[in-house]
Design a protein around this motif. Structure first.
Motif, PDB file in Angstrom:
ATOM      1  N   GLN A   1       0.827  -1.213   0.000  1.00 33.14           N
ATOM      2  CA  GLN A   1       0.000   0.000   0.000  1.00 33.14           C
ATOM      3  C   GLN A   1       0.861   1.262   0.000  1.00 33.14           C
ATOM      4  O   GLN A   1       0.521   2.264  -0.631  1.00 33.14           O
ATOM      5  N   GLN A   2       1.981   1.240   0.727  1.00 35.04           N
ATOM      6  CA  GLN A   2       2.893   2.384   0.702  1.00 35.04           C
ATOM      7  C   GLN A   2       3.446   2.593  -0.706  1.00 35.04           C
ATOM      8  O   GLN A   2       3.523   3.721  -1.205  1.00 35.04           O
ATOM      9  N   LEU A   3       3.853   1.505  -1.353  1.00 37.21           N
ATOM     10  CA  LEU A   3       4.420   1.588  -2.696  1.00 37.21           C
ATOM     11  C   LEU A   3       3.390   2.114  -3.695  1.00 37.21           C
ATOM     12  O   LEU A   3       3.709   2.959  -4.549  1.00 37.21           O
ATOM     13  N   LEU A   4       2.166   1.646  -3.581  1.00 37.78           N
ATOM     14  CA  LEU A   4       1.104   2.103  -4.480  1.00 37.78           C
ATOM     15  C   LEU A   4       0.836   3.591  -4.280  1.00 37.78           C
ATOM     16  O   LEU A   4       0.642   4.344  -5.251  1.00 37.78           O
ATOM     17  N   LEU A   5       0.854   4.025  -3.022  1.00 38.77           N
ATOM     18  CA  LEU A   5       0.609   5.431  -2.711  1.00 38.77           C
ATOM     19  C   LEU A   5       1.712   6.323  -3.275  1.00 38.77           C
ATOM     20  O   LEU A   5       1.452   7.396  -3.825  1.00 38.77           O
ATOM     21  N   LEU A   6       2.974   5.885  -3.154  1.00 41.42           N
ATOM     22  CA  LEU A   6       4.107   6.705  -3.594  1.00 41.42           C
ATOM     23  C   LEU A   6       4.300   6.681  -5.106  1.00 41.42           C
ATOM     24  O   LEU A   6       4.672   7.695  -5.705  1.00 41.42           O
ATOM     25  N   THR A   7       4.096   5.523  -5.717  1.00 43.35           N
ATOM     26  CA  THR A   7       4.471   5.355  -7.125  1.00 43.35           C
ATOM     27  C   THR A   7       3.301   5.156  -8.072  1.00 43.35           C
ATOM     28  O   THR A   7       3.452   5.330  -9.286  1.00 43.35           O
ATOM     29  N   GLY A   8       2.145   4.747  -7.527  1.00 48.40           N
ATOM     30  CA  GLY A   8       1.023   4.404  -8.395  1.00 48.40           C
ATOM     31  C   GLY A   8       1.184   3.056  -9.067  1.00 48.40           C
ATOM     32  O   GLY A   8       0.418   2.707  -9.971  1.00 48.40           O
ATOM     33  N   GLN A   9       2.181   2.271  -8.640  1.00 50.04           N
ATOM     34  CA  GLN A   9       2.446   0.966  -9.244  1.00 50.04           C
ATOM     35  C   GLN A   9       2.347  -0.137  -8.188  1.00 50.04           C
ATOM     36  O   GLN A   9       2.564   0.091  -6.992  1.00 50.04           O
ATOM     37  N   SER A  10       2.060  -1.336  -8.653  1.00 45.72           N
ATOM     38  CA  SER A  10       1.966  -2.484  -7.751  1.00 45.72           C
ATOM     39  C   SER A  10       3.355  -3.026  -7.443  1.00 45.72           C
ATOM     40  O   SER A  10       4.337  -2.718  -8.132  1.00 45.72           O
TER      41      SER A  10
ATOM     42  N   ILE B   1      12.163   1.671  -2.997  1.00 41.11           N
ATOM     43  CA  ILE B   1      11.762   3.013  -3.415  1.00 41.11           C
ATOM     44  C   ILE B   1      12.118   3.984  -2.289  1.00 41.11           C
ATOM     45  O   ILE B   1      11.857   3.703  -1.106  1.00 41.11           O
ATOM     46  N   GLY B   2      12.706   5.112  -2.651  1.00 43.91           N
ATOM     47  CA  GLY B   2      13.053   6.133  -1.669  1.00 43.91           C
ATOM     48  C   GLY B   2      12.330   7.436  -1.951  1.00 43.91           C
ATOM     49  O   GLY B   2      12.118   7.805  -3.110  1.00 43.91           O
ATOM     50  N   ALA B   3      11.950   8.128  -0.872  1.00 44.19           N
ATOM     51  CA  ALA B   3      11.318   9.442  -1.002  1.00 44.19           C
ATOM     52  C   ALA B   3      11.715  10.291   0.196  1.00 44.19           C
ATOM     53  O   ALA B   3      11.513   9.875   1.347  1.00 44.19           O
ATOM     54  N   ARG B   4      12.278  11.449  -0.061  1.00 42.31           N
ATOM     55  CA  ARG B   4      12.662  12.334   1.043  1.00 42.31           C
ATOM     56  C   ARG B   4      11.422  13.004   1.625  1.00 42.31           C
ATOM     57  O   ARG B   4      10.492  13.363   0.895  1.00 42.31           O
ATOM     58  N   PRO B   5      11.382  13.188   2.949  1.00 43.07           N
ATOM     59  CA  PRO B   5      10.236  13.862   3.568  1.00 43.07           C
ATOM     60  C   PRO B   5       9.940  15.228   2.948  1.00 43.07           C
ATOM     61  O   PRO B   5       8.791  15.638   2.856  1.00 43.07           O
ATOM     62  N   GLU B   6      11.010  15.919   2.504  1.00 43.65           N
ATOM     63  CA  GLU B   6      10.840  17.244   1.904  1.00 43.65           C
ATOM     64  C   GLU B   6      10.082  17.183   0.581  1.00 43.65           C
ATOM     65  O   GLU B   6       9.521  18.198   0.128  1.00 43.65           O
ATOM     66  N   ASP B   7      10.087  16.011  -0.070  1.00 50.06           N
ATOM     67  CA  ASP B   7       9.485  15.880  -1.398  1.00 50.06           C
ATOM     68  C   ASP B   7       8.080  15.293  -1.372  1.00 50.06           C
ATOM     69  O   ASP B   7       7.439  15.160  -2.413  1.00 50.06           O
ATOM     70  N   ILE B   8       7.593  14.917  -0.183  1.00 49.57           N
ATOM     71  CA  ILE B   8       6.255  14.335  -0.079  1.00 49.57           C
ATOM     72  C   ILE B   8       5.245  15.443   0.239  1.00 49.57           C
ATOM     73  O   ILE B   8       5.400  16.171   1.221  1.00 49.57           O
TER      74      ILE B   8
ATOM     75  N   VAL C   1       1.545  16.646   1.370  1.00 45.21           N
ATOM     76  CA  VAL C   1       0.384  16.191   2.136  1.00 45.21           C
ATOM     77  C   VAL C   1      -0.854  16.848   1.528  1.00 45.21           C
ATOM     78  O   VAL C   1      -0.956  18.077   1.484  1.00 45.21           O
ATOM     79  N   VAL C   2      -1.794  16.020   1.041  1.00 44.70           N
ATOM     80  CA  VAL C   2      -2.978  16.538   0.347  1.00 44.70           C
ATOM     81  C   VAL C   2      -4.234  15.922   0.966  1.00 44.70           C
ATOM     82  O   VAL C   2      -4.174  15.031   1.814  1.00 44.70           O
ATOM     83  N   ASP C   3      -5.388  16.416   0.508  1.00 44.75           N
ATOM     84  CA  ASP C   3      -6.659  15.888   1.005  1.00 44.75           C
ATOM     85  C   ASP C   3      -6.846  14.444   0.552  1.00 44.75           C
ATOM     86  O   ASP C   3      -6.513  14.079  -0.586  1.00 44.75           O
ATOM     87  N   GLY C   4      -7.380  13.629   1.439  1.00 43.21           N
ATOM     88  CA  GLY C   4      -7.607  12.224   1.125  1.00 43.21           C
ATOM     89  C   GLY C   4      -7.647  11.411   2.395  1.00 43.21           C
ATOM     90  O   GLY C   4      -7.603  11.951   3.510  1.00 43.21           O
ATOM     91  N   SER C   5      -7.687  10.103   2.234  1.00 47.60           N
ATOM     92  CA  SER C   5      -7.827   9.237   3.410  1.00 47.60           C
ATOM     93  C   SER C   5      -6.924   8.012   3.367  1.00 47.60           C
ATOM     94  O   SER C   5      -7.144   7.059   4.099  1.00 47.60           O
ATOM     95  N   ALA C   6      -5.902   8.046   2.502  1.00 47.20           N
ATOM     96  CA  ALA C   6      -5.050   6.859   2.345  1.00 47.20           C
ATOM     97  C   ALA C   6      -4.061   6.679   3.486  1.00 47.20           C
ATOM     98  O   ALA C   6      -3.540   5.583   3.699  1.00 47.20           O
TER      99      ALA C   6
ATOM    100  N   LEU D   1      -0.995  11.306   0.448  1.00 42.46           N
ATOM    101  CA  LEU D   1       0.371  11.744   0.169  1.00 42.46           C
ATOM    102  C   LEU D   1       0.625  11.674  -1.330  1.00 42.46           C
ATOM    103  O   LEU D   1       0.130  10.782  -2.021  1.00 42.46           O
ATOM    104  N   ARG D   2       1.427  12.608  -1.809  1.00 46.98           N
ATOM    105  CA  ARG D   2       1.742  12.635  -3.232  1.00 46.98           C
ATOM    106  C   ARG D   2       3.212  13.014  -3.409  1.00 46.98           C
ATOM    107  O   ARG D   2       3.708  13.912  -2.722  1.00 46.98           O
TER     108      ARG D   2
END
Length: 350
Positions: free
Chosen positions: A253-262, A274-281, A283-288, A331-332
């Motif tokens: 679920q984390q991978l799908l949220l970050l990348t849109g891929q399974s 997969i890596g993502a810096r906190p500065e690059d994430i 925070v948007v409206d949603g419930s994931a 998150l996006r």
């Protein structure tokens, strides 16, 4: 101001055992460069510095100052000055005598010695403290004296071994600025050991990242931050640790949220993490994702999000002060901000 070059250099303490601190180390510190050595405790940062100073031997290979091999050259003839973590001042001497002690031992005439001491004191704002003893000084003032003792020798290279680790946060910031200004003024080759990420990113022209396995990456602060060579560097560099998500079903679920891929799609592409810096994430409206913890850092907050069944949260840096524990958000991450690593931990090309 020499180039400092390690060529296939080894360092080990037990010649009978195959346990190396460094093995086949190749490293070129350029003339006039400010190079910072970082890494976890026990990785050999201080050992490498002491090898340059001549306080530790080179077990194999070569250490060159420009084209001169210095493996057997004693410390006093290397023309370098070292500033230690514990200051190493003479308690019974005044600031004036501490700064000038090396010059006195070298037999420099008194008038010339006096001029050099006064000049160093002026640069380091120690003029009014020259007749005090070290016990009458603050930690920051003692560190200035240690730096002054190095400056007056007019060395070909400065070596700093965690010089600010005993100071409080405000003094550290002040001394960082002063050390940076000294380097700009003198332009001397400088090698600086620290465990502080901010010091490394602030001061360095280039950073050497070491682990217990040796040299992991050598590059500019931007190169290490934007394009870490492997998982070790990705997890080590940055004041907020990069989110590193393994490509497996536990983190689906984390991978799908970050990348849109399974997970299957990512694994088929040869991606292991997969890596993502906190500065690059974002925070948007949603419930994931659910807010698990909010660390207030002032203008920003480091927000920990629970996603799916993973035990490891995703962390995002946000200026939204309305975020609170228990809220649901989404998150996006812009695709070009994601970092991809292979199953072997090495960075993959975009």
């Amino acid at each position: 101001m020499p180039n400092i070059v390690f060529q296939h250099a080894d360092k080990r303490y037990d010649e009978r055992a195959e346990r190396y601190v460094f093995r086949d180390l190749n490293l070129h510190i350029r003339k006039g460069e400010f190079t910072v050595l970082v890494g976890p405790s026990g990785c050999g940062k201080s050992t490498l510095l002491r090898m340059i100073a001549g306080l530790e031997s080179v077990s194999g290979g070569d250490l060159l100052f420009d084209d001169l091999r210095v493996n057997e050259l004693p410390p006093v003839k290397r023309g370098v000055a070292m500033v230690f973590q514990n200051y190493a001042l003479y308690a019974h001497m005044t600031v004036y005598d501490n700064i000038g002690f090396g010059l006195k031992i070298a037999g420099l005439p008194k008038a010339e010695r006096h001029a050099l001491i006064q000049d160093a004191a002026r640069q380091l704002q120690l003029e009014e403290l020259l007749q005090r003893k070290p016990t009458q000084l603050s930690g920051g003032q003692r560190q200035r004296v240690a730096i002054g003792r190095a400056i007056v020798r007019k060395p070909s290279a400065f070596l700093f071994d965690e010089p600010l680790s005993n100071l409080d946060a405000n003094l550290r910031a002040q001394m960082r600025a002063e050390i940076a200004e000294l380097h700009r003024k003198h332009g001397v080759t400088t090698v600086y050991v620290t465990h502080d990420q901010v010091e490394a990113m602030t001061l360095a022209d280039r950073i050497v990242v070491l682990s217990r396995h040796g040299l992991e990456q050598f590059g500019t602060p931007d190169e290490l931050f934007d394009t870490p060579a492997n998982l070790f560097v990705a997890g080590f560099m940055g004041s907020h640790r990069m989110n590193l998500v393994p490509v497996d079903e536990t983190h689906a679920q984390q991978l799908l949220l970050l990348t849109g891929q399974s997970t299957g799609e990512l694994a088929a592409a040869g991606i292991g993490t997969i890596g993502a810096r906190p500065e690059d994430i974002e925070v948007v409206d949603g419930s994931a994702a659910s807010v698990q913890l909010v660390e207030r850092l002032g203008a920003e907050s480091l927000v920990h999000f629970a996603v799916g069944g993973s035990l490891t949260p995703l962390c995002a840096l946000s200026t939204d002060r309305s975020i609170a524990f228990g809220q649901a958000r989404a998150l996006r991450v812009p695709p070009h901000k994601l970092h991809r690593f292979g199953p072997n931990g090495q960075r993959l090309a975009p």
